[in-house]
Design a protein around this motif. Structure first.
Motif, PDB file in Angstrom:
ATOM      1  N   ASP A 101       4.923  -2.768   0.529  1.00 35.36           N
ATOM      2  CA  ASP A 101       4.938  -1.341   0.182  1.00 35.36           C
ATOM      3  C   ASP A 101       3.380  -0.708   0.278  1.00 35.36           C
ATOM      4  O   ASP A 101       3.055   0.372  -0.144  1.00 35.36           O
ATOM      5  CB  ASP A 101       5.303  -0.970  -1.015  1.00 35.36           C
ATOM      6  CG  ASP A 101       5.007  -1.691  -2.172  1.00 35.36           C
ATOM      7  OD1 ASP A 101       4.068  -2.416  -1.883  1.00 35.36           O
ATOM      8  OD2 ASP A 101       5.825  -1.903  -3.189  1.00 35.36           O
ATOM      9  N   LEU A 102       2.444  -1.636   0.860  1.00 39.68           N
ATOM     10  CA  LEU A 102       0.882  -1.182   0.702  1.00 39.68           C
ATOM     11  C   LEU A 102       0.394  -1.355   2.010  1.00 39.68           C
ATOM     12  O   LEU A 102       0.388  -2.657   2.336  1.00 39.68           O
ATOM     13  CB  LEU A 102       0.180  -1.714  -0.497  1.00 39.68           C
ATOM     14  CG  LEU A 102      -0.916  -1.028  -0.888  1.00 39.68           C
ATOM     15  CD1 LEU A 102      -1.164   0.264  -1.076  1.00 39.68           C
ATOM     16  CD2 LEU A 102      -1.742  -2.074  -1.737  1.00 39.68           C
ATOM     17  N   LYS A 145       5.562   8.994  -0.409  1.00 37.79           N
ATOM     18  CA  LYS A 145       4.446   8.103   0.561  1.00 37.79           C
ATOM     19  C   LYS A 145       3.328   8.820   0.346  1.00 37.79           C
ATOM     20  O   LYS A 145       3.155   9.887   0.507  1.00 37.79           O
ATOM     21  CB  LYS A 145       5.125   8.051   2.077  1.00 37.79           C
ATOM     22  CG  LYS A 145       4.078   7.250   2.891  1.00 37.79           C
ATOM     23  CD  LYS A 145       4.697   7.298   4.354  1.00 37.79           C
ATOM     24  CE  LYS A 145       3.543   7.847   5.217  1.00 37.79           C
ATOM     25  NZ  LYS A 145       4.003   7.928   6.569  1.00 37.79           N
ATOM     26  N   LEU A 204      -5.598   3.760   2.396  1.00 38.52           N
ATOM     27  CA  LEU A 204      -4.605   3.217   1.656  1.00 38.52           C
ATOM     28  C   LEU A 204      -3.253   3.906   1.607  1.00 38.52           C
ATOM     29  O   LEU A 204      -3.304   5.004   1.338  1.00 38.52           O
ATOM     30  CB  LEU A 204      -4.695   2.738   0.123  1.00 38.52           C
ATOM     31  CG  LEU A 204      -5.848   1.597   0.029  1.00 38.52           C
ATOM     32  CD1 LEU A 204      -6.117   1.765  -1.581  1.00 38.52           C
ATOM     33  CD2 LEU A 204      -5.322   0.338   0.072  1.00 38.52           C
ATOM     34  N   GLY A 214       0.579   3.888   0.643  1.00 38.19           N
ATOM     35  CA  GLY A 214       1.673   3.369  -0.242  1.00 38.19           C
ATOM     36  C   GLY A 214       3.065   4.061  -0.251  1.00 38.19           C
ATOM     37  O   GLY A 214       3.218   5.048   0.010  1.00 38.19           O
ATOM     38  N   THR A 215       3.962   3.141  -0.420  1.00 41.85           N
ATOM     39  CA  THR A 215       5.428   3.482  -0.447  1.00 41.85           C
ATOM     40  C   THR A 215       6.094   3.028  -1.809  1.00 41.85           C
ATOM     41  O   THR A 215       7.271   2.993  -1.917  1.00 41.85           O
ATOM     42  CB  THR A 215       6.258   3.141   0.842  1.00 41.85           C
ATOM     43  OG1 THR A 215       6.173   1.818   0.939  1.00 41.85           O
ATOM     44  CG2 THR A 215       5.625   3.975   1.823  1.00 41.85           C
ATOM     45  N   GLN A 216       5.302   2.562  -2.895  1.00 44.17           N
ATOM     46  CA  GLN A 216       6.015   1.883  -3.891  1.00 44.17           C
ATOM     47  C   GLN A 216       6.878   2.918  -4.689  1.00 44.17           C
ATOM     48  O   GLN A 216       7.777   2.384  -5.426  1.00 44.17           O
ATOM     49  CB  GLN A 216       5.008   1.432  -5.077  1.00 44.17           C
ATOM     50  CG  GLN A 216       3.571   0.951  -5.000  1.00 44.17           C
ATOM     51  CD  GLN A 216       2.805   1.144  -3.719  1.00 44.17           C
ATOM     52  OE1 GLN A 216       2.478   2.502  -3.565  1.00 44.17           O
ATOM     53  NE2 GLN A 216       1.992   0.474  -3.430  1.00 44.17           N
ATOM     54  N   GLN A 256      -0.969  -4.712   6.547  1.00 45.41           N
ATOM     55  CA  GLN A 256       0.114  -4.611   5.496  1.00 45.41           C
ATOM     56  C   GLN A 256      -0.297  -5.469   4.345  1.00 45.41           C
ATOM     57  O   GLN A 256       0.241  -6.705   4.682  1.00 45.41           O
ATOM     58  CB  GLN A 256       1.516  -4.527   6.180  1.00 45.41           C
ATOM     59  CG  GLN A 256       2.585  -3.963   5.386  1.00 45.41           C
ATOM     60  CD  GLN A 256       3.821  -3.856   6.289  1.00 45.41           C
ATOM     61  OE1 GLN A 256       3.827  -3.653   7.358  1.00 45.41           O
ATOM     62  NE2 GLN A 256       4.991  -3.579   5.515  1.00 45.41           N
TER      63      GLN A 256
END
Lengths: 185, 694
Positions: free
Chosen positions: B314-315, B367, B358, B360-362, B310
């Motif tokens: 968020d990545l 997602k 990758l 991500g959940t930015q 991680q």
């Protein structure tokens, strides 16, 4: 050999550094750590003794930690089953949506549960003195009491005191002190 | 220069790790995971908030949100029902059926099972990593599968096309075998088993987790089965020009397996090896019947190194590299013009590659996953020669095909939570494959709606492709009677699949499921074995051409209930009609396609769940045969009963299984290489296993 070169090439091309996994720093899987937190919440909370609905357990010297049937970490939970908190025996109870929460001193709602189901759980927990804990996002916004938050490296928690108080629960000063944030008074 | 330091660093790290392991092994290191956890539970709160989280699970997908009607069996199910091979476990899963021709096992999915190829339309994975081989795209599910059943934590089956994330081969579904961790064993376990037809297996597993989170698991096993002493095939008896039609001692099987997994910090290293020998009793490929020099050997090995970290809250990053080796060979004795010859057929392959992924959940409510996968099929060698001992030693090379090439895929997926109860899952993948001229673009769309806290509905669409494999492209035997010809012009198979799913979980451990599906599988690679006139073959005779076209309509119903005391009930029914669009018969019902599959599983606990008695009943409907085009292989029931202890008693854990209790001599289809229209399977067998944990 080309294989290793390939792997290293891939790693290098992104310029990723290997994190230092030093043995001195305590580290743990998220599951184990989550369960350790739940155990601590049982240690530092106070349930209303007068409440007739809940007297049975407190008299029986049992603290029930209820988890939903979607909670994955069975081994970790079993590890605290039978341990002592506040001179009472901790018991793990798996319960399903719709079942009564009367016997539950703490209800853990994993983020694996869908939001729509978590709302339903919270609705059911409304009229019982049950401490609700979850690691889902925005748990405090939807009426939860304690949210476990993974900040990328560590596990922290936040408290919605308004909800805690409205359920006639008390949290120890120590718990409130260590919380990353507290909502309500 | 930096790269040198860097690689040196890793190597040193691993060297140190190895020393660390062996030294702690010698010390009888007592740093068990339980202890690690125990100290953690006693940590004061203010220290607990400073403990570092390892192994991020934030990016795991919930199975209820998966764009598929997932079916899962767990280690507990494997223990309860006593499945001996992956094929046994798959037989128990919704919509799957297995055919065994006493050489390999072949998987059918929702009414589609194409004979003559080797599970190439299903993607098989160990811990999420592709393991189909690089020559036949073969998925191994019998004794030649390298992971022992006791190492399996979970088997997930995602029916439908899944190219958008997984790339080629995921036409009919994805089967992912997830292995256990060392901490699940926490010590040494040995087991021995005996079974009918002189069948034995010995196994040793060592698993451990250290204080710093390092987790190791090593498993090794040997298997030997004499098999039936006599197998009767009427196609080879005196009426049909043979002797007595009995194959003597021709069902031997042996295997050796090794599997290991080591996790340290964000790294996981996996490796496996399997070597399996099988005698082939069926006289397939016009070989000499009842000649024990006819056998098949399959060997595979692989290593896989993962780095999962991680990077930010968020990545998430996953990096992996893998290297696989496989070897297959077969000795086929035959008699030509009174001379005994042996034909040697072999395929050797080596492939390696890597993947970057990758997650991500930015972005709120999103997602996303972005990935790049490359694989270099570095060696694909197919050889075939005829060996003659008498009258003079002689070898004739019939085939020597060498090929290699790269395949690359880029994929993007987004899970968009439109509202709390509505999820849109969109995936897109672009593949470049050395066997194909065109780029392959495959989408997948899933709409998942939580209609209520207990009801979920899913609407799915996806497409997938499969490039011709090296066998279908290059295998060529330039002998008049052999029917294999290379085809440089064959191209990809395509599937489009549509599905609607409803899941209802009303509580009390009950789960109900219903699905409706439609599959349209086009350009299926099929070997041309039609003769225009008798003895007159057309120009593409023996080639794999994209001529097949199949459509499947069907539905599935499933019910599952688990009780707190350990009782379990699971029922599934798959109904479908698969149409062979090429078939000019009035009934164009596809071959080897049972219209109904019904599976019932029931476990009853006794003595406060110390003993479990499990029943498994599998119904497979009748199937149209191949050798006799309008022939029918009758439907059959397979009833298995298994008795097990839920926990070891004084370290010992015995289990007893009776398989095919009703002693049904059920039949599966023979394929084009067989003389037999159907092959009879084993009747009732028994297996006893005793495991001891140190």
């Amino acid at each position: 050999m080309p294989f290793w070169v390939g792997v290293l090439g891939l790693t290098l091309s992104l310029g990723i550094t290997i994190p230092k996994t030093t043995l001195a720093n305590p580290s743990s899987s998220e599951q184990t750590l989550t369960v350790a937190f739940l155990y601590n919440f049982l240690k530092f909370s106070e349930w209303p003794t007068q409440n007739t609905q809940n007297t049975q357990n407190t008299q029986n010297n049992i603290l029930n930690l209820c988890v939903t049937d979607n909670t994955a970490f069975e081994a970790e939970l079993n590890a605290i089953d039978g341990r002592i908190a506040q001179n009472k025996i901790v018991r793990i109870n798996r319960i399903e949506l719709g079942e009564s929460l009367k016997e539950c001193q703490l209800l853990f709602l994993p983020r694996e549960e869908k939001p729509i189901r978590i709302r339903e759980w919270l609705k059911n927990a409304k009229n019982t003195p049950t401490l609700t804990v979850s690691n889902m996002d925005n748990f405090l916004d939807i009426g939860g009491m304690i949210a476990l938050i993974d900040d990328g490296t560590r596990l922290q928690f936040e408290i919605n005191l308004t909800q805690v108080k409205s359920a006639d629960l008390k949290l120890s000063a120590q718990l409130l002190q260590i919380a990353r944030a507290i909502r309500g008074k | 220069m930096r790269s040198t330091n860097y690689s040196g660093n890793i190597l040193v790290r691993y060297a140190c790790l190895q020393i660390l392991f062996f030294s702690s092994l010698l010390n009888g290191g007592k740093a068990y995971s339980a202890e690690v956890a125990d100290t953690l539970y006693d940590l004061p709160l203010d220290q607990l908030v400073n403990v570092e989280v390892v192994s991020a699970s934030r990016f795991k997908q919930k199975s209820s949100e998966a764009p598929s009607a997932v079916d899962v069996v767990t280690a507990k199910d494997i223990q309860n029902y006593g499945w001996r091979t992956l094929a046994d476990a798959l037989t128990a899963m919704r919509g799957l059926y297995v055919r065994n021709d006493r050489n390999y096992s072949y998987l059918g999915n929702r009414g589609f099972s194409h004979t003559g190829d080797y599970n190439s339309r299903v993607l098989f994975m160990i811990d999420g990593r592709r393991i189909n081989d690089a020559i036949f795209d073969q998925g191994f599910i019998g004794e030649e599968f390298m992971v022992d059943m006791n190492l399996i934590e979970r088997i997930e089956y995602l029916p439908g096309s899944g190219s958008s994330v997984y790339g080629g081969n995921a036409l009919l579904g994805v089967i992912n075998v997830i292995t256990k961790q060392g901490k699940d064993f926490n010590g040494l376990k040995v087991s021995g088993e005996v079974g009918s037809f002189d069948t034995y297996r010995g196994r040793a597993t060592y698993g451990k987790q250290w204080r710093n989170g390092t987790d190791l698991i090593i498993n090794g096993s040997r298997y030997y089965s004499h098999g039936q002493e006599q197998l009767y095939f009427s196609d080879f008896d005196h009426k049909n020009g043979g002797v007595d039609g009995i194959a003597h001692d021709m069902d031997h099987e042996r295997s050796s397996k090794l599997f290991g997994k080591l996790s340290y910090g964000d790294f996981t290293l996996r490796g496996g090896y399997v070597d399996r020998y099988k005698r082939v009793p069926t006289g397939a490929y016009e070989t000499t019947f009842d000649d024990n020099t006819y056998f098949t050997v399959d060997q595979q090995a692989y290593i896989d190194l993962d780095y999962i970290a991680q990077i930010k809250n968020d990545l998430n990053l996953e990096l992996r590299g893998f290297h696989h080796w496989s070897k297959y060979y077969q000795y086929q004795p035959s008699e030509q013009q009174g001379i005994n010859t042996i034909n040697y057929d072999t395929a050797n392959a080596r492939w390696w590659g890597g993947e970057i992924k990758l997650t991500g959940t930015q972005f709120a409510h999103h997602k996303w996953i972005l990935g790049l996968e490359v694989q270099n099929n570095a060696q694909q060698q197919q050889l075939n020669y005829t060996i003659l001992q008498n009258p003079v030693p002689y070898e004739e090379l019939l085939l020597s095909a060498h090929s290699n090439g790269w395949r690359t895929g880029v994929y993007l997926q987004d899970e968009y939570h439109i509202t709390d109860s509505l999820l849109l899952n969109v995936g897109l993948r672009l593949d470049q494959h050395y066997m194909l001229k065109n780029l392959q673009l495959n989408p997948r769309i899933g709409l998942i709606w939580d209609a209520s806290p207990t009801i979920t509905a899913k609407l799915l669409y996806g497409s997938a492709f499969r490039a011709p494999n090296a066998f279908e492209r290059y295998y060529n035997i330039p002998v008049e009677e052999a029917s294999y010809k290379s085809n440089p012009n064959n191209t990809e198979e395509l599937i489009k699949s549509y599905e609607a799913i409803a899941e209802w979980r009303p509580g009390n451990g009950l789960k109900l499921l219903g699905t409706v599906f439609y599959n349209n599988l086009q350009n299926v690679l099929e070997k041309n074995i039609t003769e225009a006139d008798i003895g007159k073959k057309d120009s593409t005779y023996g080639m794999y051409n994209n001529t097949g076209h199949y459509q499947t309509y069907g539905f599935e119903l499933g019910a599952e209930k688990r009780w707190d005391n350990g009782r379990q009930f699971k029922l599934s029914w798959t109904h479908n009609y698969t149409r062979d669009e090429q078939d000019d018969q009035p009934s164009n019902w596809a071959q080897n396609s049972p219209k109904n599959l019904v599976k019932l599983h029931y476990t009853e606990p006794f003595f406060n769940d110390t003993v479990r008695l499990s029943f498994e009943e599998i119904f497979v409907d009748q199937r149209r045969t191949i050798k006799i085009p309008n022939g029918i292989a009758p439907s059959y029931h397979l009833l298995n009963i298994h008795l097990s202890l839920s926990k070891p008693l004084h370290g010992f854990q015995p289990t007893l299984g009776i398989y095919n209790v009703l002693d049904q001599h059920f039949e599966v289809l023979g394929s084009n290489e067989h003389k037999q229209n159907t092959l009879e399977m084993d009747g009732r067998t028994v297996r006893f296993r005793l495991e001891y944990g140190f």
